[in-house]
Design a protein around this motif. Structure first.
Motif, mmCIF file in Angstrom:
data_model
loop_
_atom_site.group_PDB
_atom_site.id
_atom_site.type_symbol
_atom_site.label_atom_id
_atom_site.label_comp_id
_atom_site.label_asym_id
_atom_site.label_seq_id
_atom_site.Cartn_x
_atom_site.Cartn_y
_atom_site.Cartn_z
ATOM 1 N N ILE A 98 40.981 -23.681 9.061
ATOM 2 C CA ILE A 98 40.025 -23.733 7.952
ATOM 3 C C ILE A 98 38.604 -23.545 8.475
ATOM 4 C CG2 ILE A 98 39.077 -25.183 6.126
ATOM 5 C CD1 ILE A 98 41.926 -24.047 5.636
ATOM 6 N N LEU A 99 38.286 -24.164 9.596
ATOM 7 C CA LEU A 99 36.954 -24.006 10.183
ATOM 8 C C LEU A 99 36.683 -22.549 10.530
ATOM 9 C CD1 LEU A 99 34.364 -25.383 11.196
ATOM 10 C CD2 LEU A 99 35.485 -25.658 13.425
ATOM 11 N N LEU A 124 29.701 -28.178 4.678
ATOM 12 C CA LEU A 124 30.345 -27.704 3.455
ATOM 13 C C LEU A 124 31.718 -28.339 3.265
ATOM 14 C CD1 LEU A 124 29.315 -23.954 3.696
ATOM 15 C CD2 LEU A 124 28.409 -25.665 2.114
ATOM 16 N N LEU A 125 32.448 -28.551 4.345
ATOM 17 C CA LEU A 125 33.734 -29.233 4.235
ATOM 18 C C LEU A 125 33.544 -30.668 3.768
ATOM 19 C CD1 LEU A 125 35.598 -27.854 7.382
ATOM 20 C CD2 LEU A 125 36.184 -27.456 4.985
ATOM 21 N N GLN A 126 32.464 -31.284 4.207
ATOM 22 C CA GLN A 126 32.131 -32.619 3.701
ATOM 23 C C GLN A 126 31.859 -32.554 2.199
ATOM 24 O OE1 GLN A 126 31.829 -35.576 5.715
ATOM 25 N NE2 GLN A 126 31.743 -36.603 3.745
ATOM 26 N N LEU A 127 31.148 -31.515 1.775
ATOM 27 C CA LEU A 127 30.808 -31.341 0.363
ATOM 28 C C LEU A 127 32.053 -31.227 -0.508
ATOM 29 C CD1 LEU A 127 28.663 -30.634 -1.904
ATOM 30 C CD2 LEU A 127 29.037 -28.251 -1.268
ATOM 31 N N VAL A 128 33.054 -30.489 -0.037
ATOM 32 C CA VAL A 128 34.249 -30.258 -0.849
ATOM 33 C C VAL A 128 35.379 -31.223 -0.520
ATOM 34 C CG1 VAL A 128 33.677 -27.815 -1.137
ATOM 35 C CG2 VAL A 128 35.212 -28.506 0.731
ATOM 36 N N GLY A 129 35.082 -32.242 0.298
ATOM 37 C CA GLY A 129 36.068 -33.282 0.563
ATOM 38 C C GLY A 129 37.157 -32.908 1.543
ATOM 39 N N LEU A 130 36.873 -31.967 2.457
ATOM 40 C CA LEU A 130 37.893 -31.513 3.400
ATOM 41 C C LEU A 130 37.433 -31.644 4.853
ATOM 42 C CD1 LEU A 130 39.138 -28.257 1.602
ATOM 43 C CD2 LEU A 130 40.287 -30.477 1.685
ATOM 44 N N TYR A 131 36.560 -32.579 5.109
ATOM 45 C CA TYR A 131 35.990 -32.729 6.457
ATOM 46 C C TYR A 131 37.077 -32.902 7.514
ATOM 47 C CZ TYR A 131 32.719 -34.311 10.083
ATOM 48 O OH TYR A 131 31.976 -34.431 11.231
ATOM 49 N N ASP A 132 38.138 -33.631 7.161
ATOM 50 C CA ASP A 132 39.197 -33.918 8.131
ATOM 51 C C ASP A 132 40.234 -32.798 8.236
ATOM 52 O OD1 ASP A 132 40.150 -34.362 5.579
ATOM 53 O OD2 ASP A 132 41.477 -36.005 6.164
ATOM 54 N N LYS A 133 40.032 -31.694 7.481
ATOM 55 C CA LYS A 133 40.982 -30.577 7.506
ATOM 56 C C LYS A 133 40.454 -29.372 8.276
ATOM 57 C CE LYS A 133 43.921 -32.709 4.800
ATOM 58 N NZ LYS A 133 45.227 -33.177 5.319
ATOM 59 N N ALA A 134 39.361 -29.544 9.000
ATOM 60 C CA ALA A 134 38.734 -28.410 9.686
ATOM 61 C C ALA A 134 39.697 -27.713 10.634
ATOM 62 C CB ALA A 134 37.487 -28.877 10.441
ATOM 63 N N GLY A 135 40.529 -28.467 11.332
ATOM 64 C CA GLY A 135 41.437 -27.878 12.302
ATOM 65 C C GLY A 135 42.794 -27.493 11.750
ATOM 66 N N SER A 136 42.991 -27.676 10.448
ATOM 67 C CA SER A 136 44.285 -27.360 9.830
ATOM 68 C C SER A 136 44.391 -25.878 9.509
ATOM 69 C CB SER A 136 44.472 -28.163 8.542
ATOM 70 O OG SER A 136 44.428 -29.550 8.791
ATOM 71 N N GLY A 139 48.362 -23.050 5.595
ATOM 72 C CA GLY A 139 49.711 -23.430 5.195
ATOM 73 C C GLY A 139 49.950 -24.925 5.186
ATOM 74 N N GLU A 140 49.058 -25.687 5.802
ATOM 75 C CA GLU A 140 49.194 -27.143 5.849
ATOM 76 C C GLU A 140 48.450 -27.830 4.704
ATOM 77 O OE1 GLU A 140 49.548 -27.705 10.676
ATOM 78 O OE2 GLU A 140 47.531 -27.461 9.796
ATOM 79 N N LEU A 141 47.793 -27.044 3.845
ATOM 80 C CA LEU A 141 46.998 -27.595 2.744
ATOM 81 C C LEU A 141 47.700 -27.381 1.414
ATOM 82 C CD1 LEU A 141 44.881 -27.575 5.018
ATOM 83 C CD2 LEU A 141 43.193 -26.767 3.332
ATOM 84 N N SER A 142 47.387 -28.230 0.459
ATOM 85 C CA SER A 142 47.863 -28.039 -0.912
ATOM 86 C C SER A 142 47.070 -26.918 -1.569
ATOM 87 C CB SER A 142 47.682 -29.330 -1.719
ATOM 88 O OG SER A 142 46.300 -29.583 -1.944
ATOM 89 N N GLY A 143 47.529 -26.480 -2.742
ATOM 90 C CA GLY A 143 46.815 -25.416 -3.445
ATOM 91 C C GLY A 143 45.393 -25.807 -3.793
ATOM 92 N N GLY A 144 45.206 -27.027 -4.243
ATOM 93 C CA GLY A 144 43.858 -27.480 -4.578
ATOM 94 C C GLY A 144 42.954 -27.524 -3.362
#
Length: 358
Positions: A98-99, A124-136, A139-144
């Motif tokens: 994602i990063l 921006l990842l902090q803004l959209v609530g995905l700060y902890d998903k930067a290294g994902s 395919g490891e994320l939900s559609g939302g």
């Protein structure tokens, strides 16, 4: 900021032509949020794609900050840096984290260093609530989560305008709200946006103006209150009335109840009624169809939601019924007790017409 005059788009295939946009004219000021609604096939998405030249218009003029972007000398790549677009299907690179998805364009197109690009991406990842998903990986994320990452990727280019083309249409209904919250935040921060969406309650609440498109033109425009409460033109009136109601016609008891539940879920989601209300509605339907209505003739169910008093009404009509249905049941009849415990009111307005208000 945006001026569109006599925009047209004709798709050609051999000897056949399909005119999707006929004569679109509009002005969009800086900081406006334009909600674009209308029946399917009326050119809403094509209009957005023409604004950033993903589709080449067949005629007309589009000016962004006074520059005619249809001029042959126009720098289309520069235009697209200023006008971001969020699509229905995310379009993330599946092999990149994602990063890396977010930093790719700022590094390659804007020439930013990896350090600066990644620092901005994490903001921006902090803004959209995905700060902890930067290294994902996507395919490891939900559609939302994927759509929120796509919004962050768009924002990484520091656009002046964002175009949203049905940003929630590919999502499970349970994931829609998380994306709409992010878009609402951008609207509150003054981002200029044009949003094509079938989420009518959201469009109404977030937009400063509404474009109702029909037959390839902006058929009617106005404030959200004007379009949704006081539409002036026939097609707008018909569309607004239709989206507020949902109707089922059932010949007998052998119908697809669970298919109906799915359509009711979409209807409730449009108005942000929540899962608790949806479960109540589904429970009422089940008790009515299998516990109360005798099905002596065809049955029609109409759902109608009023934003004036925030009431959802279910009208069950047994066609051809001559004797009151509720009078046939005892006062402590369990299905009646269940429905009365979940709704504001339950009454038979005339024989075979039962109105439930929730």
């Amino acid at each position: 900021m945006i001026s569109v005059k006599h925009l047209s788009k004709v798709f050609k295939s051999g000897d056949k032509e399909l005119t999707v946009l006929r004569d679109v004219n509009c002005e969009i000021a800086k900081g406006e949020v334009i909600g674009i609604i209308g029946p399917s096939g009326t050119g809403k998405s094509t209009f957005l794609r023409c604004l950033n030249r993903l589709e080449e218009p067949s005629g007309g003029r589009i000016e962004i900050n006074g520059i005619d972007i249809l001029d042959r000398k126009a720098n289309v790549n520069l235009l697209r840096r200023k006008m971001g677009m969020v699509f229905q299907n995310f379009n993330l690179f599946e092999h990149l984290t994602i990063l890396d998805n977010i930093t790719l364009c700022p590094r390659t197109l804007l020439g930013r260093s990896r350090e600066k690009a990644e620092a901005r991406a994490m903001e921006l990842l902090q803004l959209v609530g995905l700060y902890d998903k930067a290294g994902s990986l996507p395919g490891e994320l939900s559609g939302g989560q994927k759509q929120r990452a796509a919004i962050a990727r768009c924002l990484a280019m520091d656009p002046e305008i964002i175009l949203f083309d049905e940003p929630t249409s590919a999502l499970d209904p349970t994931m829609v709200s998380e994306v709409l919250v992010v878009i609402r935040r951008l609207a509150n921060e003054g981002m200029t946006m044009a949003i094509v969406s079938h989420e009518m309650q959201f469009v109404r609440s977030v937009s400063t103006r509404i474009f109702f498109m029909n037959e390839g033109v902006i058929y009617e425009e106005g404030s959200p209150e004007q379009i949704f409460e006081h539409p002036q033109r026939p097609a707008t009136i018909a569309f607004v009335n239709r989206i507020r109601t949902l109707e089922f016609k059932l010949a007998d008891k052998h119908f697809d109840l669970y298919g109906m539940f799915g359509e009711v879920g979409i209807f409730c989601n449009k108005y942000g009624l929540g899962n608790n209300m949806l479960k109540k509605v589904q429970h009422v339907m089940e008790e009515m169809f299998y516990g109360i209505l005798p099905f002596d003739g065809p049955v029609t169910l109409t759902l109608d939601y009023s934003e004036k008093d925030f009431t959802l009404r279910l009208l069950f009509v047994e066609n051809g019924c001559t004797a009151p249905v509720l009078d046939r049941q005892f006062g402590d009849f369990l299905p009646l007790k269940i429905i009365k415990g979940m709704c504001k009111s339950l009454r038979e307005t005339e024989a075979g017409r039962i109105l439930v208000e929730m």
